[in-house]
Design an enzyme around this catalytic site. Structure first.
Site, PDB file in Angstrom:
ATOM      1  N   HIS A 106       0.812  -1.210   0.000  1.00  0.00           N
ATOM      2  CA  HIS A 106       0.000   0.000   0.000  1.00  0.00           C
ATOM      3  C   HIS A 106       0.854   1.273   0.000  1.00  0.00           C
ATOM      4  CE1 HIS A 106      -3.064  -2.976   0.760  1.00  0.00           C
ATOM      5  NE2 HIS A 106      -2.375  -3.357   1.818  1.00  0.00           N
ATOM      6  N   GLU A 143      -1.419   0.219   8.184  1.00  0.00           N
ATOM      7  CA  GLU A 143      -0.604  -0.810   7.553  1.00  0.00           C
ATOM      8  C   GLU A 143       0.442  -0.190   6.640  1.00  0.00           C
ATOM      9  OE1 GLU A 143      -1.031  -4.663   4.546  1.00  0.00           O
ATOM     10  OE2 GLU A 143      -2.793  -3.441   5.028  1.00  0.00           O
ATOM     11  N   HIS A 198       3.386  -6.971   4.311  1.00  0.00           N
ATOM     12  CA  HIS A 198       2.010  -6.620   4.661  1.00  0.00           C
ATOM     13  C   HIS A 198       1.707  -6.905   6.126  1.00  0.00           C
ATOM     14  CE1 HIS A 198       0.312  -5.804   0.648  1.00  0.00           C
ATOM     15  NE2 HIS A 198       1.242  -6.649   0.240  1.00  0.00           N
ATOM     16  N   GLU A 280       2.435 -11.670   5.488  1.00  0.00           N
ATOM     17  CA  GLU A 280       1.504 -11.019   6.394  1.00  0.00           C
ATOM     18  C   GLU A 280       2.101 -11.145   7.794  1.00  0.00           C
ATOM     19  OE1 GLU A 280      -1.076  -9.361   5.614  1.00  0.00           O
ATOM     20  OE2 GLU A 280      -1.785 -10.055   3.663  1.00  0.00           O
TER      21      GLU A 280
END
Length: 316
Positions: A106, A143, A198, A280
């Protein structure tokens, strides 16, 4: 609350065999956080675009809350640009001559460009949103800020080993890049390894990290046949070292407590022609995981675990 993004010291990575990596994962059950983060990709046009959005993110294509203080290159340990890493000559080390692309999930500015990031791009087997805003902890630690901080720390560690490191972005563009461009950056760099960083946005009680591996996919511009095996090796080594270094356990809600999950719906993996995985690191929506993710010292451990796994893979 103020978040400490100060960079801790580096240390050299330790090699670990694939068997040892898998053993380390399997010996540890239950865990910390992580969740299937989505990505998508496909178009070849140079658009600032996307990364991955988790199928468990509260608003996969909408806007997530931003932390107090947006992410910026100064939040992390290194001031090198996203294209070529630090300007100073790299030291000679075990990763000299190797290229690693780090893909921070992101962009902190995506929240101001929801129309652009909602535009769909081709991921070979279909179309997905260019990017999402990502998730955040309940008190607003985004995040996008987490991924940049860990990516900067990881870059510093890998450069200390002699690797040439490139980031797909460094909060240096209005939004994105889109997931198709993120894949293309790794491909064009002929990277020896690509790691997309992430944190998940799953339900409370869902804890632990997991590493997402590319499935065998062929369709349109997507063909992962040449990278499935090597990406699985990379992912297993990262998972094993992540357990050892962070103390976090594999996800208790994805991957059957192995810390490994294979997916065919992420454009950043589908369109990659070089070994690539998503990591993650934890579940931002679980309070216990959030306490880890907002800790600078834990983020350094996370970066070290990633670096050790990457180094093990590249030296193996």
């Amino acid at each position: 609350m103020p978040y400490d993004d100060s960079p801790p010291p580096t240390r050299r990575a330790r090699p670990l065999s694939v068997a040892a990596a898998l053993a380390a994962v399997c010996l540890t059950a239950a865990g910390c956080g992580g969740g299937p983060e989505a990505d998508g990709a496909g178009a070849a046009s140079p658009r600032p675009g996307a990364d991955a959005a988790s199928s468990t993110d509260p608003t996969p294509t909408g806007q997530q809350p931003e932390p107090s203080g947006t992410a910026s290159p100064s939040d992390s340990g290194s001031d090198s640009d996203s294209d070529s890493g630090s300007a100073k000559p790299l030291p000679k080390g075990p990763l000299t001559g190797r290229t690693v692309v780090i893909d921070p999930g992101h962009n902190p500015r995506n929240r101001d460009h929801t129309r652009e990031i909602n535009e769909k791009v081709d991921i070979g087997t279909g179309r997905k949103e260019c990017d999402t805003t990502g998730t955040s902890t309940d008190d607003g630690y985004a995040e996008a800020r987490f991924t940049l901080d860990v990516s900067h720390r990881l870059r510093t560690l890998l450069e200390a080993e002699g690797a040439r490191v490139r980031l797909t972005h460094d909060a240096d563009r209005p939004f994105g890049p889109c997931i198709d461009e993120r894949a293309r950056i790794g491909n064009e760099a002929k990277a020896d390894a690509v790691v997309s960083v992430h944190a998940d946005g799953s339900a409370v009680g869902n804890r632990g990290f997991h590493v997402i591996l590319p499935a065998g996919v062929k369709g349109g511009a997507a063909d992962t046949s040449k990278i499935v095996k090597s990406s699985a090796d990379l992912g297993a080594r990262i998972a094993g070292h992540f357990v050892r270094t962070t103390g976090s356990a594999p996800s208790n809600y994805v991957g059957g407590n192995t810390g490994l999950d294979t997916r065919n719906d992420l454009g950043g993996l589908n369109l990659s022609t070089v070994p690539k995985v998503f990591v993650e690191c934890g579940n931002m929506r679980d309070p216990k995981d959030a306490a880890l993710l907002t800790s600078a010292s834990w983020r350094q451990k996370a970066a070290q675990g990633l670096a050790d796994g990457i180094t093990s893979y590249l030296k193996g």
